[in-house]
Design a protein around this motif. Sequence first.
Motif, PDB file in Angstrom:
ATOM      1  N   GLY A 272       0.760  -1.344  -0.040  1.00 46.15           N
ATOM      2  CA  GLY A 272       0.062  -0.213   0.156  1.00 46.15           C
ATOM      3  C   GLY A 272       0.839   1.282   0.019  1.00 46.15           C
ATOM      4  O   GLY A 272       0.488   2.430   0.250  1.00 46.15           O
ATOM      5  N   PRO A 274       2.289   4.417  -1.421  1.00 42.62           N
ATOM      6  CA  PRO A 274       1.950   5.355  -2.493  1.00 42.62           C
ATOM      7  C   PRO A 274       3.033   5.397  -3.624  1.00 42.62           C
ATOM      8  O   PRO A 274       4.567   5.223  -3.307  1.00 42.62           O
ATOM      9  CB  PRO A 274       2.083   6.773  -2.022  1.00 42.62           C
ATOM     10  CG  PRO A 274       1.353   6.615  -0.796  1.00 42.62           C
ATOM     11  CD  PRO A 274       2.353   5.302  -0.318  1.00 42.62           C
ATOM     12  N   LYS A 334      -2.366  -1.713  -3.665  1.00 42.32           N
ATOM     13  CA  LYS A 334      -3.395  -1.366  -2.542  1.00 42.32           C
ATOM     14  C   LYS A 334      -3.129  -0.054  -2.438  1.00 42.32           C
ATOM     15  O   LYS A 334      -4.349   0.483  -1.674  1.00 42.32           O
ATOM     16  CB  LYS A 334      -3.184  -2.315  -1.404  1.00 42.32           C
ATOM     17  CG  LYS A 334      -3.283  -3.870  -1.719  1.00 42.32           C
ATOM     18  CD  LYS A 334      -2.884  -4.539  -0.399  1.00 42.32           C
ATOM     19  CE  LYS A 334      -3.226  -5.944  -0.868  1.00 42.32           C
ATOM     20  NZ  LYS A 334      -3.005  -6.982   0.394  1.00 42.32           N
ATOM     21  N   GLY A 335      -2.239   0.716  -2.888  1.00 44.31           N
ATOM     22  CA  GLY A 335      -1.948   2.061  -2.352  1.00 44.31           C
ATOM     23  C   GLY A 335      -1.958   2.867  -3.612  1.00 44.31           C
ATOM     24  O   GLY A 335      -2.413   2.341  -4.814  1.00 44.31           O
TER      25      GLY A 335
END
Length: 410
Positions: A272, A274, A334-335
């Motif tokens: 996750g 960025p 997921k990010g």
Amino acid sequence: MTDPRTILVIGTYDTKDDELNYLCDCIRQQGGEVLSMDVSVLGDPVQPTDLSKHDVAEAGGGTIAQAIESGDENIAMQIMARGAARLARRLYDAGRIDGVIALGGSMGTDLALDVCQALPLGVPKYVVSTVSFSAMLPPERLAADIQMILWAGGLYGLNSVCKSSLSQAAGAVLGAARAVEKPRRDRPLIGMTSFGKTILHYMVTLKPELEKRGFEVAVFHATGMGGRAFESLAAEGAFAAVFDFATQEVGNHMMGGLSAGADRLTNAGARGIPQIVAPGCYDLVDLIAWQPVPERFADFPAHDHNRLIKSVVLDEAGRREVARAHAEKLSGAKGPTAFLLPTRGCNEWDRPGADLHDADGLAAFCDEIEKTLPGNVTLHSLDAHINDAAFSAAALDILDDWIAQGVVKI
């Protein structure tokens, strides 16, 4: 020494008792302390070790009896590898060890790789092995800061040749444990991938700008092992954000080039973290220069970078395949994920007029990215080259927006 440091010494003490005890003695003679771990299965050491094979097997979820009864040395050693890795991490977390050194042939090395991966960056990790640097060692098994020493003459018994390797290794791990400056966590870390400044040089602009914003920046050389280190740290969650702008290793793995492992371009997304991604050098496959070019690439344009690396240039079909692989890998993120697509080229050799420029190939890649990039990824097409100031400015704009939203914290 007032600060002796303790080294965990791992090996099969039933078959390498003399060699391991020699290594322990070398460490002690230099003022270090030792914790010994026996990962044998069948036999026993002459003298008890600090951590017995029974301790190791239990930590691995089994017993020595189960390992023996399996009748399979591979299964047995995997039990011991799990246990050794878990125990090593427990010892480190408890403050009982400052470094680790493992000794072995192919079996001991297999186990040692798991132990090294279990310990965080900054913990000295040395593997003295008869198969050090071998092509049989897959990149995804290697810890980000593992050190390997070839154990010359070390197959069976002590001799002056192998003592030379062992004594150097003892000094290396103890010296590293005394000298290491472990990574600080006082500033959020951005992981960036790149190559040398002759082909990709956005980091020259980006690094100082990111530091002004309060980040520490680590730039990874994406030639297989650099990407492996990057992915290893991403998997640990070490990064506040990533600027993964040299994803060539994705194509390398697919095409038989210098691989960083099958999980390249996946670990930041899985955690996750960025990430801003750009396809630097996507069009090249790096091969070992001193080996014959694979037949499939015999008629492809190529660039001899040096005596170690030769880069072949992918055709349109290959570029589309690499584009689809980028899309598939990023689909699991997921990010927040942004994809910067510089439509004027993705390495300095691909500029109009340069030796490796291929306008049709670049257009094919861009077209495939636009068709296949998944919905969880935001596409930013730029009328710019990856080395233009506009590319770096776009990356900073995305990051600044994430900072303003609280997605990336300083």
